[in-house]
Design a protein around this motif. Structure first.
Motif, PDB file in Angstrom:
ATOM      1  N   GLU A  56     -49.386  12.967  36.146  1.00 36.36           N
ATOM      2  CA  GLU A  56     -49.271  12.905  34.695  1.00 36.36           C
ATOM      3  C   GLU A  56     -49.871  14.178  34.099  1.00 36.36           C
ATOM      4  OE1 GLU A  56     -48.028  10.816  32.315  1.00 36.36           O
ATOM      5  OE2 GLU A  56     -46.975   9.856  33.979  1.00 36.36           O
ATOM      6  N   PRO A  57     -49.238  14.741  33.089  1.00 39.42           N
ATOM      7  CA  PRO A  57     -49.824  15.934  32.456  1.00 39.42           C
ATOM      8  C   PRO A  57     -51.149  15.615  31.791  1.00 39.42           C
ATOM      9  CG  PRO A  57     -47.981  15.100  31.164  1.00 39.42           C
ATOM     10  CD  PRO A  57     -47.980  14.335  32.453  1.00 39.42           C
ATOM     11  N   VAL A  58     -51.950  16.640  31.614  1.00 39.62           N
ATOM     12  CA  VAL A  58     -53.238  16.469  30.953  1.00 39.62           C
ATOM     13  C   VAL A  58     -53.024  15.870  29.566  1.00 39.62           C
ATOM     14  CG1 VAL A  58     -55.207  17.706  29.972  1.00 39.62           C
ATOM     15  CG2 VAL A  58     -54.350  18.309  32.243  1.00 39.62           C
ATOM     16  N   ARG A  59     -53.838  14.874  29.247  1.00 38.81           N
ATOM     17  CA  ARG A  59     -53.700  14.177  27.962  1.00 38.81           C
ATOM     18  C   ARG A  59     -54.531  14.910  26.916  1.00 38.81           C
ATOM     19  NH1 ARG A  59     -52.074   8.921  26.646  1.00 38.81           N
ATOM     20  NH2 ARG A  59     -52.967   8.083  24.722  1.00 38.81           N
ATOM     21  N   ARG A  60     -53.872  15.570  26.001  1.00 36.23           N
ATOM     22  CA  ARG A  60     -54.544  16.334  24.953  1.00 36.23           C
ATOM     23  C   ARG A  60     -54.586  15.542  23.652  1.00 36.23           C
ATOM     24  NH1 ARG A  60     -54.513  22.155  25.695  1.00 36.23           N
ATOM     25  NH2 ARG A  60     -54.487  22.335  23.430  1.00 36.23           N
ATOM     26  N   GLY A  61     -55.627  15.792  22.904  1.00 36.35           N
ATOM     27  CA  GLY A  61     -55.703  15.204  21.574  1.00 36.35           C
ATOM     28  C   GLY A  61     -54.976  16.056  20.553  1.00 36.35           C
ATOM     29  N   ALA A 161     -42.685  13.000  16.276  1.00 35.66           N
ATOM     30  CA  ALA A 161     -41.438  12.261  16.084  1.00 35.66           C
ATOM     31  C   ALA A 161     -41.088  11.439  17.316  1.00 35.66           C
ATOM     32  CB  ALA A 161     -40.298  13.233  15.765  1.00 35.66           C
ATOM     33  N   VAL A 162     -41.440  11.933  18.497  1.00 34.06           N
ATOM     34  CA  VAL A 162     -41.104  11.212  19.726  1.00 34.06           C
ATOM     35  C   VAL A 162     -42.177  10.191  20.070  1.00 34.06           C
ATOM     36  CG1 VAL A 162     -40.718  11.471  22.210  1.00 34.06           C
ATOM     37  CG2 VAL A 162     -39.734  13.123  20.613  1.00 34.06           C
ATOM     38  N   CYS A 163     -43.437  10.584  20.000  1.00 37.16           N
ATOM     39  CA  CYS A 163     -44.518   9.685  20.411  1.00 37.16           C
ATOM     40  C   CYS A 163     -44.753   8.564  19.405  1.00 37.16           C
ATOM     41  CB  CYS A 163     -45.801  10.499  20.602  1.00 37.16           C
ATOM     42  SG  CYS A 163     -47.268   9.494  21.006  1.00 37.16           S
ATOM     43  N   GLN A 164     -44.756   8.907  18.112  1.00 40.78           N
ATOM     44  CA  GLN A 164     -45.073   7.935  17.058  1.00 40.78           C
ATOM     45  C   GLN A 164     -46.419   7.258  17.371  1.00 40.78           C
ATOM     46  OE1 GLN A 164     -41.659   5.314  16.966  1.00 40.78           O
ATOM     47  NE2 GLN A 164     -40.229   7.050  17.060  1.00 40.78           N
ATOM     48  N   PRO A 165     -47.495   8.063  17.381  1.00 37.21           N
ATOM     49  CA  PRO A 165     -48.787   7.559  17.877  1.00 37.21           C
ATOM     50  C   PRO A 165     -49.374   6.447  17.009  1.00 37.21           C
ATOM     51  CG  PRO A 165     -49.064   9.676  16.803  1.00 37.21           C
ATOM     52  CD  PRO A 165     -47.588   9.439  16.868  1.00 37.21           C
ATOM     53  N   GLN A 166     -49.979   5.514  17.700  1.00 37.69           N
ATOM     54  CA  GLN A 166     -50.734   4.444  17.061  1.00 37.69           C
ATOM     55  C   GLN A 166     -52.162   4.500  17.588  1.00 37.69           C
ATOM     56  OE1 GLN A 166     -48.695   0.768  17.893  1.00 37.69           O
ATOM     57  NE2 GLN A 166     -47.006   1.218  16.483  1.00 37.69           N
ATOM     58  N   LEU A 167     -53.128   4.663  16.675  1.00 37.88           N
ATOM     59  CA  LEU A 167     -54.518   4.803  17.073  1.00 37.88           C
ATOM     60  C   LEU A 167     -55.055   3.477  17.588  1.00 37.88           C
ATOM     61  CD1 LEU A 167     -53.859   7.259  15.262  1.00 37.88           C
ATOM     62  CD2 LEU A 167     -56.235   7.192  14.503  1.00 37.88           C
ATOM     63  N   ASP A 185     -57.777   8.914  21.377  1.00 37.17           N
ATOM     64  CA  ASP A 185     -57.408   7.579  21.858  1.00 37.17           C
ATOM     65  C   ASP A 185     -56.230   7.062  21.050  1.00 37.17           C
ATOM     66  OD1 ASP A 185     -59.543   7.620  23.651  1.00 37.17           O
ATOM     67  OD2 ASP A 185     -60.938   6.870  22.137  1.00 37.17           O
ATOM     68  N   TYR A 186     -55.082   7.043  21.668  1.00 38.46           N
ATOM     69  CA  TYR A 186     -53.866   6.606  20.969  1.00 38.46           C
ATOM     70  C   TYR A 186     -52.867   6.093  22.000  1.00 38.46           C
ATOM     71  CZ  TYR A 186     -51.939  11.036  22.622  1.00 38.46           C
ATOM     72  OH  TYR A 186     -51.520  12.070  23.418  1.00 38.46           O
ATOM     73  N   GLU A 187     -51.876   5.398  21.513  1.00 38.01           N
ATOM     74  CA  GLU A 187     -50.747   4.941  22.312  1.00 38.01           C
ATOM     75  C   GLU A 187     -49.463   5.338  21.602  1.00 38.01           C
ATOM     76  OE1 GLU A 187     -50.837   3.645  25.266  1.00 38.01           O
ATOM     77  OE2 GLU A 187     -53.028   3.466  25.370  1.00 38.01           O
ATOM     78  N   CYS A 188     -48.459   5.670  22.386  1.00 47.17           N
ATOM     79  CA  CYS A 188     -47.187   6.087  21.817  1.00 47.17           C
ATOM     80  C   CYS A 188     -46.261   4.879  21.674  1.00 47.17           C
ATOM     81  CB  CYS A 188     -46.527   7.143  22.695  1.00 47.17           C
ATOM     82  SG  CYS A 188     -47.380   8.740  22.714  1.00 47.17           S
TER      83      CYS A 188
END
Length: 337
Positions: A56-61, A161-167, A185-188
């Protein structure tokens, strides 16, 4: 007489045996080299598969108000299939045509080379050699690109637009409380997009289209500079090289135009491909190697000159040992010195 005949008859057989052993040793060496290079190719493909399927790629904020990642999602102008045609199919077709025409002009189409017990046309062997060099450099460039993508994990311009993050606290980036907040800390939610699309939205740096496109098409242009000669037109080779470079340039520009990459991603990817093509052409394929001093034959081109007459002309004024038939003795020579 019979013994002499036997000795004479065994001499050619002995030479044949030595030739067979020598040929067998050469075949074993060729097979060993082929297996080693095949192993290298396999090893170079392993990181690509690991990155694509196991890492998995590095998870950036990100900042919720970061406008650089709020572009709308668009389809690729240069699709992966089109990139494969440009970076793989076009160079392959160019190599085949150039090697065939070069061999035909040299009158070597019928010449064969024995390779691992197979009799192959000489231009097939040269084509395989050029394709091996090209493929090796392509894998090196691809590996370097993949390492950068999965190590940096930069977010693409259309990430929001693709992730549509939810904290994780239940709020959204659109809430005023999160306007200048740095989110880790988020979920797409990713409604309307696949898991692969969301994963790709975190692989912006460097641009793979740019690095692969510039490597393949620039290397092909360098190959044409070395191999292609067009007697009917001096400008045809340069025109073809210009077309190849423009295809690579347009491919790189389309990544910014489609909001798939930031301009710095494209710049870095393009430089990566250019450096890879130059290093492969110069150090691996040796397309521009000039003949060394040892390669120049002097014996067949220079004529020997008789210098005895010149020596005799300077003898009256030149002490031994530089003149022949001189009248100096050792004491006179010492006096002269």
């Amino acid at each position: 007489m019979r013994d002499g005949d036997n000795e004479n008859s065994t001499a050619p057989v002995g030479r044949t045996d030595r030739e067979v052993r020598r040929a067998s040793a050469a075949q074993r060496q060729t097979l060993r080299r082929f297996l080693i290079e095949l192993l290298i190719i396999v090893v170079l493909t392993i990181p690509i598969y690991i990155c694509e399927f196991a890492v998995e790629p590095v998870r950036r904020g990100f900042f919720c108000d970061d406008e650089s990642i709020r572009y709308p999602f668009q389809d690729n102008t240069v699709t992966p299939v089109m990139l494969g045609v440009l970076a793989g199919g076009l160079p392959f077709l160019t190599f085949v045509i150039v090697e065939y025409v070069s061999s035909m002009r040299a009158g070597e189409l019928s010449s064969t080379v024995e390779l691992l017990g197979w009799h192959l046309s000489a231009w097939y062997v040269e084509l395989g050699r050029q394709l091996t060099y090209f493929g090796f450099g392509l894998l090196l460039t691809f590996d370097a690109t993949e390492v950068g993508k999965y190590t940096i994990g930069r977010l693409r311009p259309h990430f929001m637009a693709v992730c549509q993050p939810q904290l994780n606290d239940g709020s959204l980036c659109s809430d005023l409380i999160n306007l200048h907040r740095y989110v880790e800390d988020y979920e797409c939610a990713g409604e309307g997009f696949t898991v692969a699309d969301i994963r790709q939205a975190r692989l912006s740096f460097p641009s793979g289209h740019s690095s692969i496109g510039f490597y393949s098409l620039l290397y092909t242009a360098l190959y044409l500079q070395r191999k292609l000669t067009w007697r009917s037109s001096k400008l045809m080779r340069y025109f073809l090289q210009f077309v190849l470079i423009m295809l690579a340039w347009y491919t790189a520009l389309s990544r910014v135009m489609d909001s798939w990459h930031h301009w710095s991603d494209v710049l870095t990817g393009s430089l990566l491909g250019i450096v890879g093509a130059l290093l492969t052409a110069h150090y691996i394929a040796k397309l521009f190697r000039s003949p060394s001093f040892q390669d120049v034959s002097l014996g067949g081109t220079l004529r020997r000159e008789d210098t005895s007459a010149t020596l005799q002309e300077v003898c009256p004024s030149t002490p031994p040992p530089y003149c022949v038939n001189n009248s100096y003795n050792d004491d006179q020579y010492c006096t002269k010195v």
